[in-house]
Design an enzyme around this catalytic site. Structure first.
Site: not given
Ligand SMILES: Cc1cc2nc3c(=O)[nH]c(=O)nc-3n(C[C@H](O)[C@H](O)[C@H](O)COP(=O)(O)OP(=O)(O)OC[C@H]3O[C@@H](n4cnc5c(N)ncnc54)[C@H](O)[C@@H]3O)c2cc1C
Length: 393
Positions: A201, A297, A293, A72, A385
């Site tokens: 948006y 980011k 969200p 995009h 962005y």
């Molecule tokens: C509904 C929603 C919409 C979103 N939309 C956007 C968006 O449009 N753009 C954007 O950039 N971000 C968005 N985000 C944020 C983005 O999804 C997160 O920032 C991203 O998932 C972060 O990645 P992570 O690997 O740090 O954490 P997570 O993806 O949360 O991964 C953490 C992992 O650790 C596992 N875990 C938890 N506890 C334990 C434990 N005790 N032992 C072992 N494993 C464990 C979990 O099951 C998970 O698989 C959104 C989030 C949500 C909830």
């Protein structure tokens, strides 16, 4: 069991870190509490910054992203009945964003890890981290009925906002900065071809709405709702009617309707725990920080963190250099706080606060008007962005 880096969590942060370490010749074991199916189906982020796309492609996990990702070059801001396009690419010297679902990134990274025969435990339970104040950290967990103890040099806490790693750091060692917002997002995935090529948006008197997509066949839409909203209150008809109201404008544009494949309510929060390191435990991604969200980011910050961490660990293993690890938290936090500010700013500009008075409303509209008419203001939005280039905050 022994490994060099024990990684807790197989979200984007944990899986990409494992992949980057493997390419640097560093052993890691990934421990995840959920099933592979759950991790690969979880619908969340979808907007990848240019830097995130570059990291995935440069490291050999971007082939499908290059084929299927939707590049995009602009986004639209809709308010007061009109749409205004922000030309991201023109304003940022050629940068863009790519729409590619987070679950697709996760699938690609899981496939790469399994193809390499590298250790990845799904459906672990009783995951605990210990000894990270010493040079003998350990992760213990149960898997398929057996107890495992994993000795390692470092633990990477990539277990998301509600994980165990941050919670295991002694109280008082972390400074927490937090803001909860008085609204949430009701998000739907609809089996409907996106009716436009770019995100829109909308700031409307009835609240915020966002038009996005996941593929040429699937539209992703969000509505601002109350934080305690019940999904039961939202029939399909009510969802569509509210979306049509909030997107209405003089161009007549509207999202296409289709069967609602999935729906959910997400709270909105800003959160930073610092420093992002305690002894030999390093926090990355949502384990250390959360953004609302609106700025897209969260996933991108997770990728930026593990890129810094993988480089620092590579230097430590190759040459015993401590500097990268010592600078990890400060390096990441500069980018994190830039994204925290941008996400808070976008959220404040686009949402209606409960009980908002006319003064705040007029300020919002003045800010939106400024962003769409001033090149300087539009450039500021655009560069945040698409994501600041690596090496800057
Ligand atoms: C509904 C929603 C919409 C979103 N939309 C956007 C968006 O449009 N753009 C954007 O950039 N971000 C968005 N985000 C944020 C983005 O999804 C997160 O920032 C991203 O998932 C972060 O990645 P992570 O690997 O740090 O954490 P997570 O993806 O949360 O991964 C953490 C992992 O650790 C596992 N875990 C938890 N506890 C334990 C434990 N005790 N032992 C072992 N494993 C464990 C979990 O099951 C998970 O698989 C959104 C989030 C949500 C909830």
């Amino acid at each position: 069991m022994r490994t060099q880096v024990a990684i807790v969590g197989a979200g984007p942060a944990g899986l990409l870190l494992a992949h980057l370490l493997q390419r640097a010749g560093i052993e890691a074991v990934v421990v995840e509490i959920r099933s592979r199916e759950y991790a690969e189906q979880r619908v969340r982020a979808g907007v990848l910054e240019q830097g995130t796309v570059d990291v995935l492609i440069e490291n050999g996990v971007g082939a499908r992203l290059k084929r299927e990702g939707l590049v995009h070059h602009g986004v639209e801001l809709r308010f007061a009945g009109r749409g205004h396009r922000i030309d991201l690419t023109e304003l940022t010297g050629g940068r863009s964003i790519t729409v590619y679902g987070q679950q697709e990134v996760v699938k690609d990274l899981v496939a790469a890890r399994l193809a390499a025969g590298a250790p990845l435990y799904f459906e672990a339970s009783d995951v605990r981290v210990a000894g990270f104040d010493t040079d003998r950290p350990r992760v213990t967990f149960r898997h398929e009925g057996r107890e495992h103890a994993l000795d390692c040099d470092f633990i990477a806490g990539c277990d998301g906002f509600r994980g165990t790693c941050r919670a295991s750091i002694p109280a008082g060692s972390l400074a927490v900065h937090e803001r909860a917002y008085p609204f949430a997002w009701l998000g739907i995935l609809a089996a409907a071809a996106p009716s436009r090529d770019e995100l829109a948006y909308a700031n409307h008197e009835r609240g915020f709405a966002l038009f996005s997509m996941r593929s040429p066949e699937v539209t992703r839409l969000y509505l601002q709702v109350a934080p305690d909203e019940s999904l039961d209150e939202w029939s399909d008809d009510r969802v569509w009617s509210e979306l049509h109201t909030r997107f209405a404008g003089d161009d007549g544009w509207q999202p296409n309707e289709g069967a609602i494949l999935e729906r959910g309510i997400t709270g909105m929060r800003s959160f930073v725990a610092e420093p992002m390191r305690h002894g030999r435990l390093f926090l990355a991604g949502d384990a250390a920080h959360i953004v609302p969200p609106t700025g897209a980011k969260g996933l991108n910050l997770a990728v930026a963190d593990v890129r810094v961490l993988a480089r620092a660990l590579a230097r430590w293993y190759a040459a015993g250099e401590e500097e990268g690890l010592a600078a990890y938290s400060a390096t990441c936090l500069r980018r994190v706080w830039r994204a925290e500010h941008f996400s808070w700013w976008m959220t404040s500009m686009l949402h209606r606060a409960p009980g908002e008075d006319s003064f705040r409303r007029r300020l919002q509209l003045a800010q939106l008007e400024y962003v769409v008419t001033s090149r300087a203001a539009a450039t500021s939005l655009a560069e945040n962005y698409v994501g600041m280039p690596f090496g800057t905050p």
